[in-house]
Design an enzyme around this catalytic site. Structure first.
Site, PDB file in Angstrom:
ATOM      1  N   GLY A   9       0.831  -1.202   0.000  1.00  0.00           N
ATOM      2  CA  GLY A   9       0.000   0.000   0.000  1.00  0.00           C
ATOM      3  C   GLY A   9       0.860   1.244   0.000  1.00  0.00           C
ATOM      4  O   GLY A   9       0.553   2.241   0.661  1.00  0.00           O
ATOM      5  N   ALA A  10       1.940   1.216  -0.787  1.00  0.00           N
ATOM      6  CA  ALA A  10       2.969   2.252  -0.695  1.00  0.00           C
ATOM      7  C   ALA A  10       2.659   3.513  -1.500  1.00  0.00           C
ATOM      8  O   ALA A  10       3.386   4.498  -1.383  1.00  0.00           O
ATOM      9  CB  ALA A  10       4.311   1.685  -1.159  1.00  0.00           C
ATOM     10  N   SER A  11       1.620   3.510  -2.303  1.00  0.00           N
ATOM     11  CA  SER A  11       1.402   4.630  -3.219  1.00  0.00           C
ATOM     12  C   SER A  11       0.699   5.822  -2.587  1.00  0.00           C
ATOM     13  O   SER A  11       0.719   6.921  -3.142  1.00  0.00           O
ATOM     14  CB  SER A  11       0.604   4.158  -4.439  1.00  0.00           C
ATOM     15  OG  SER A  11      -0.677   3.688  -4.050  1.00  0.00           O
ATOM     16  N   GLY A  13      -1.114   7.628   1.413  1.00  0.00           N
ATOM     17  CA  GLY A  13      -1.335   7.540   2.854  1.00  0.00           C
ATOM     18  C   GLY A  13      -0.100   7.191   3.650  1.00  0.00           C
ATOM     19  O   GLY A  13       1.009   7.697   3.399  1.00  0.00           O
ATOM     20  N   GLY A  15       1.560   4.385   3.783  1.00  0.00           N
ATOM     21  CA  GLY A  15       2.567   3.677   3.004  1.00  0.00           C
ATOM     22  C   GLY A  15       3.476   4.636   2.262  1.00  0.00           C
ATOM     23  O   GLY A  15       4.701   4.466   2.240  1.00  0.00           O
ATOM     24  N   TYR A 148     -14.618  -2.949   9.396  1.00  0.00           N
ATOM     25  CA  TYR A 148     -13.219  -2.508   9.410  1.00  0.00           C
ATOM     26  C   TYR A 148     -12.558  -2.901  10.735  1.00  0.00           C
ATOM     27  O   TYR A 148     -11.456  -3.462  10.751  1.00  0.00           O
ATOM     28  CB  TYR A 148     -13.162  -0.995   9.210  1.00  0.00           C
ATOM     29  CG  TYR A 148     -11.772  -0.419   9.233  1.00  0.00           C
ATOM     30  CD1 TYR A 148     -10.905  -0.589   8.164  1.00  0.00           C
ATOM     31  CD2 TYR A 148     -11.318   0.310  10.334  1.00  0.00           C
ATOM     32  CE1 TYR A 148      -9.619  -0.059   8.177  1.00  0.00           C
ATOM     33  CE2 TYR A 148     -10.040   0.850  10.357  1.00  0.00           C
ATOM     34  CZ  TYR A 148      -9.195   0.657   9.276  1.00  0.00           C
ATOM     35  OH  TYR A 148      -7.924   1.185   9.305  1.00  0.00           O
TER      36      TYR A 148
END
Length: 271
Positions: A9-11, A13, A15, A148
């Site tokens: 999820g690095a792209s 937020g 990450g 969630y």
């Protein structure tokens, strides 16, 4: 010594914030995400230090292959940030089976696949730190965010088990119970249920309670975690965020008080 990071999820937020921080510290990063385009400029800025890896964490075979590629890129993994996730927002009754399964595929099973894939490599090198990104909201269910919280609570439990299992091999595990940062979780990272009019009043109350505040920038969470990585004996759980710390403690205290209030009834049953 420089460290090698593997971040899902690095792209965007958290990450993205940790990818930037690791590179700024002189570390090397394998940045995994479904959409790599937002990382293009960062890759140009840090040639040789950033490897972009297309990855959907719901695909177990792809995760194992991706981790092999990550290890091959830099020869080792020192920090694994298990961060990819999303939000299914709505009342439990409203959620479809497809929505629920897709949500848990990312938030729970995806994180488990990454954990299973990296542990053999960390064990072989006798070191490494696995950071499991969960939420301060995993301390208990709350209207409209129950799914969630359930996925993150499940990851909390599994991660505590993993911490015990891998400690003899020199591997550290820390659950990062993140506060409410402006990660895009409630916008681009959100799947909405079909609203039932019967819950309109409750929805209005929740909207008023939450307000319009997006939360602090994800980069403000970085210093605490970077310091954590330097600790010889890091905690298995860390609440990241001062306001969130206060809220979690209040929830835990309220739960303890409720247990004690009904202690007599609990002790009526053996076992």
């Amino acid at each position: 010594m420089t460290r090698v990071w593997f971040i899902t999820g690095a792209s965007r937020g958290l990450g993205r914030a940790f990818t930037e921080a690791a590179l700024a510290a002189g570390d090397r990063v394998v940045a995994a995400a479904r959409n790599l385009e937002p990382l293009a400029e960062l890759a140009d800025k840090h040639p040789g230090a950033l490897v972009r890896l297309p990855l959907d964490v719901t695909d177990r075979a792809a995760v194992f292959k991706g981790v092999e590629q990550a290890v091959a890129a830099f020869g080792r993994l020192d920090v694994v940030l298990n961060n990819a996730g999303g939000l299914l927002l709505g009342m439990v009754e409203e959620a479809t089976e497809e929505q629920l399964r897709a949500h848990f595929d990312v938030n729970f099973f995806g994180a488990v696949w990454v954990t299973q894939a990296v542990v053999p490599h960390l064990r072989a090198q006798g070191s490494g730190h696995l950071l499991q990104v969960t939420s301060m909201g995993a301390s208990g269910g709350f209207a409209s965010t129950g799914m969630y919280a359930a996925g993150k609570a499940a990851l909390n439990s599994v991660s505590e088990a993993v911490a015990m299992e891998v400690e003899p091999f020199g591997i550290k595990v820390t659950i990062l119970q993140m506060g409410g940062y402006d990660t895009g979780l409630f916008t681009v990272g959100t799947t909405m249920t079909e609203p039932d009019p019967l819950y309109a009043k409750l929805r209005a109350q929740l909207a008023e309670m939450w307000g319009d505040e997006a939360g602090p920038d994800p980069s403000t969470a970085v210093p605490a975690v970077m310091e954590l990585l330097d600790l010889p004996e890091p905690p298995v759980r860390l609440i990241v965020g001062g306001a969130s710390y206060d809220m979690v403690l209040q929830l835990e205290q309220a739960r303890t008080e409720q247990y004690r209030a009904w202690e007599r009834l609990s002790r009526l049953a053996p076992g």
